[in-house]
Write an enzyme that holds these catalytic residues in place. Structure first.
Site, PDB file in Angstrom:
ATOM      1  N   GLU A 294      -4.571   3.228   6.815  1.00 33.15           N
ATOM      2  CA  GLU A 294      -4.294   3.287   5.357  1.00 33.15           C
ATOM      3  C   GLU A 294      -5.073   4.519   4.376  1.00 33.15           C
ATOM      4  O   GLU A 294      -4.492   4.837   3.590  1.00 33.15           O
ATOM      5  CB  GLU A 294      -5.080   2.050   4.700  1.00 33.15           C
ATOM      6  CG  GLU A 294      -4.642   1.537   3.282  1.00 33.15           C
ATOM      7  CD  GLU A 294      -5.509   0.746   2.440  1.00 33.15           C
ATOM      8  OE1 GLU A 294      -5.769  -0.325   2.712  1.00 33.15           O
ATOM      9  OE2 GLU A 294      -5.989   1.175   1.632  1.00 33.15           O
TER      10      GLU A 294
ATOM     11  N   SER B  82     -10.443  -0.709   3.647  1.00 32.62           N
ATOM     12  CA  SER B  82      -9.855  -1.051   4.754  1.00 32.62           C
ATOM     13  C   SER B  82      -9.290   0.360   5.192  1.00 32.62           C
ATOM     14  O   SER B  82      -8.751   0.892   4.636  1.00 32.62           O
ATOM     15  CB  SER B  82      -8.330  -2.003   4.308  1.00 32.62           C
ATOM     16  OG  SER B  82      -8.905  -3.127   3.767  1.00 32.62           O
TER      17      SER B  82
ATOM     18  N   ARG C  83       0.789  -1.116  -0.190  1.00 33.62           N
ATOM     19  CA  ARG C  83      -0.183  -0.042   0.174  1.00 33.62           C
ATOM     20  C   ARG C  83       0.836   1.187   0.041  1.00 33.62           C
ATOM     21  O   ARG C  83       0.777   2.279   0.573  1.00 33.62           O
ATOM     22  CB  ARG C  83      -0.821  -0.014   1.130  1.00 33.62           C
ATOM     23  CG  ARG C  83      -1.986  -1.055   1.199  1.00 33.62           C
ATOM     24  CD  ARG C  83      -3.038  -0.732   0.245  1.00 33.62           C
ATOM     25  NE  ARG C  83      -4.064  -1.896   0.156  1.00 33.62           N
ATOM     26  CZ  ARG C  83      -4.021  -2.954  -0.125  1.00 33.62           C
ATOM     27  NH1 ARG C  83      -3.010  -3.395  -0.624  1.00 33.62           N
ATOM     28  NH2 ARG C  83      -5.195  -3.845   0.042  1.00 33.62           N
TER      29      ARG C  83
HETATM   30  N1  EPU Z   1     -10.211 -11.218  10.259  1.00 30.90           N
HETATM   31  C1  EPU Z   1     -10.719 -11.495  11.341  1.00 30.90           C
HETATM   32  N2  EPU Z   1     -11.761 -10.332  11.878  1.00 30.90           N
HETATM   33  C2  EPU Z   1     -12.188  -9.622  10.755  1.00 30.90           C
HETATM   34  C3  EPU Z   1     -11.638  -9.489   9.445  1.00 30.90           C
HETATM   35  C4  EPU Z   1     -10.539 -10.385   9.206  1.00 30.90           C
HETATM   36  O1  EPU Z   1     -10.482 -12.221  12.151  1.00 30.90           O
HETATM   37  O2  EPU Z   1     -13.104  -8.828  11.192  1.00 30.90           O
HETATM   38  C5  EPU Z   1      -9.049 -11.961   9.786  1.00 30.90           C
HETATM   39  C6  EPU Z   1      -9.628 -13.240   9.048  1.00 30.90           C
HETATM   40  O3  EPU Z   1      -9.041 -14.598   9.620  1.00 30.90           O
HETATM   41  C7  EPU Z   1      -9.212 -13.427   7.725  1.00 30.90           C
HETATM   42  C8  EPU Z   1      -7.865 -12.580   7.765  1.00 30.90           C
HETATM   43  O4  EPU Z   1      -8.176 -11.605   9.130  1.00 30.90           O
HETATM   44  O5  EPU Z   1      -8.808 -14.829   7.268  1.00 30.90           O
HETATM   45  C9  EPU Z   1      -7.656 -11.924   6.691  1.00 30.90           C
HETATM   46  O6  EPU Z   1      -8.770 -11.115   6.221  1.00 30.90           O
HETATM   47  P1  EPU Z   1      -9.333 -10.740   4.720  1.00 30.90           P
HETATM   48  O7  EPU Z   1      -8.790 -11.978   3.824  1.00 30.90           O
HETATM   49  O8  EPU Z   1     -10.661 -10.390   4.620  1.00 30.90           O
HETATM   50  O9  EPU Z   1      -8.171  -9.773   4.352  1.00 30.90           O
HETATM   51  P2  EPU Z   1      -7.695  -8.564   5.129  1.00 30.90           P
HETATM   52  O10 EPU Z   1      -6.175  -8.685   5.591  1.00 30.90           O
HETATM   53  O11 EPU Z   1      -8.514  -8.137   6.122  1.00 30.90           O
HETATM   54  C10 EPU Z   1      -6.646  -7.321   3.036  1.00 30.90           C
HETATM   55  C11 EPU Z   1      -6.596  -6.038   2.272  1.00 30.90           C
HETATM   56  C12 EPU Z   1      -8.052  -5.774   1.486  1.00 30.90           C
HETATM   57  C13 EPU Z   1      -8.053  -6.968   0.425  1.00 30.90           C
HETATM   58  C14 EPU Z   1      -7.992  -8.236   0.987  1.00 30.90           C
HETATM   59  C15 EPU Z   1      -8.004  -9.496   0.225  1.00 30.90           C
HETATM   60  C16 EPU Z   1      -5.444  -4.610   3.498  1.00 30.90           C
HETATM   61  C17 EPU Z   1      -5.169  -3.307   4.641  1.00 30.90           C
HETATM   62  N3  EPU Z   1      -6.385  -5.041   3.117  1.00 30.90           N
HETATM   63  O12 EPU Z   1      -7.729  -7.415   3.968  1.00 30.90           O
HETATM   64  O13 EPU Z   1      -7.801  -4.549   0.676  1.00 30.90           O
HETATM   65  O14 EPU Z   1      -9.378  -6.915  -0.235  1.00 30.90           O
HETATM   66  O15 EPU Z   1      -6.770  -8.394   1.743  1.00 30.90           O
HETATM   67  O16 EPU Z   1      -6.757  -9.670  -0.280  1.00 30.90           O
HETATM   68  O17 EPU Z   1      -4.019  -5.208   3.139  1.00 30.90           O
HETATM   69  C18 EPU Z   1      -8.396  -2.322   0.820  1.00 30.90           C
HETATM   70  O18 EPU Z   1      -7.386  -2.077   0.711  1.00 30.90           O
HETATM   71  O19 EPU Z   1      -9.087  -1.453   1.151  1.00 30.90           O
HETATM   72  C19 EPU Z   1      -8.617  -3.768   0.854  1.00 30.90           C
HETATM   73  C20 EPU Z   1     -10.196  -3.840   0.951  1.00 30.90           C
END
Ligand code: EPU
Length: 325
Positions: free
Chosen positions: A321, A226, A157
């Site tokens: 972010e 995010s 990012r």
């Molecule tokens: N999780 C939780 N609780 C929550 C949310 C997530 O426990 O409320 C845990 C879950 O175990 C899940 C893990 O976190 O498996 C990862 O969650 P997710 O796959 O939804 O991805 P993220 O790390 O929360 C990132 C990006 C997103 C992107 C997704 C998919 C960042 C800051 N965010 O989210 O990007 O869509 O991966 O690749 O890196 C954005 O930047 O606006 C965005 C949406």
């Protein structure tokens, strides 16, 4: 009103909607904008306005897609896309034309011009994997500069446009290097559930469904996607957390570990909670949402409360972010 997916009422002293490259050159020629506070806005999907902007907003609305070169032997195509194009529209167009590599970026809100600035990424693919060059103009002088992929110094990012060139350049267009062959990136764990064999169309549809099962649609609920980055901690800090919280979600990152900020926020008790008119989204704790009539101050108040609780419980400092204006 300045477009922003959080749905905050945002204004500026002056808004200039850029229609094409020569219009941008004309607007920058006098050098006035470089001397005033200025802000470049695409879709406003990563911005939180906390005040009327005291300066000029350049609203990028230039459109256009052009093939610059196609190499049937190398199986590559270079496509120049104007900054004001909607990124998701281009992802769909690319699939329709048989240009591959951006399928995993489907349904990310925002414009093409914003994509390299914060190196947007999702489901195992980031802008840096497909950006060949960025055509940008220096705001102070109106001089054009072409940034190679390496010049952009992409990180998680992150890019040069958020550091030494912050507020100094406006992205006019992006050249993507795409593949004429479909070689899907299915490394992201959640993609294991997709039905095989995966086609470009099924990949785009599957990822869009996955995304919308967790993230609010901007036209229904305001948010900046995010709100926080996933923080990176040292291996020893991670081991300590892991012994206390065996379920903590983390991925190796360099010498340390990247923690799922959503998990940290959820386990600080904030998921689904509100403070004023801003809330923590009930399906994905990494997203702060507009509960109706939310102001930038509401967002900052909730963000600070979440940051303080995560810091107190896990000793981890969350970094925003979203960009606070
Ligand atoms: N999780 C939780 N609780 C929550 C949310 C997530 O426990 O409320 C845990 C879950 O175990 C899940 C893990 O976190 O498996 C990862 O969650 P997710 O796959 O939804 O991805 P993220 O790390 O929360 C990132 C990006 C997103 C992107 C997704 C998919 C960042 C800051 N965010 O989210 O990007 O869509 O991966 O690749 O890196 C954005 O930047 O606006 C965005 C949406």
């Amino acid at each position: 009103m300045i477009p922003n997916t959080f749905g905050i009422n945002a204004t500026a002293d002056q808004v200039v909607a850029i229609q094409n490259e020569s219009h941008l050159q004309e607007v920058l020629a006098s050098g006035t904008i470089g001397r005033l506070p200025h802000l470049v806005v695409g879709g406003g999907s990563n911005l939180v306005f906390t005040r009327p902007f005291p300066g000029v907003v350049l609203l990028m609305q230039n459109k256009g897609v052009a093939v610059l070169a196609e190499d049937p032997l190398e199986r590559k195509v270079s496509v120049k896309v104007s900054a004001g194009e909607i990124l998701d529209d281009f992802v769909h167009l690319a699939v329709a034309r048989g240009w591959h590599g951006m399928e995993n970026l489907v349904a990310i809100p925002g414009t093409v011009g914003a994509a390299p600035v914060q190196n947007v990424g999702a489901y195992g693919v980031e802008a840096k994997d497909v950006v060949q060059e960025v055509n940008a103009y220096e705001i102070a002088t109106g001089k054009k500069r072409i940034f190679s992929n390496a010049d952009c110094r992409f990180g998680y990012r992150d890019s040069v446009f958020k550091h030494e060139f912050k507020d100094l350049y406006v992205v006019e267009s992006v050249v993507f290097s795409l593949s004429l062959d479909f070689d899907p990136n299915l490394n992201y764990a959640a993609l294991a559930s997709l039905e095989k064999p995966v086609t470009p169309e099924s990949l785009v549809e599957g990822i869009a469904n996955l995304r919308w099962s967790k993230l609010p649609r901007p036209e229904e609920i305001g948010s900046a996607g995010s709100f926080f980055k996933n923080p990176i901690v040292t291996a020893s800090h991670f081991e300590k957390l892991k012994s206390e919280y065996p379920d903590i979600v983390a991925y190796p990152a360099g010498d340390g570990f990247k923690l799922a900020a959503g998990w940290l926020i959820e386990h600080s008790g904030w998921k689904g909670k509100n403070l004023g008119k801003c809330g923590v989204y009930e399906k994905q704790a990494l997203v702060l949402v507009n509960r109706g009539g939310c102001t930038g101050e509401d967002v900052l108040r909730l963000a600070s409360a979440v940051e303080a609780d995560v810091q107190a419980k896990f000793g981890v400092l969350l970094e925003k972010e979203a960009i606070i204006v």
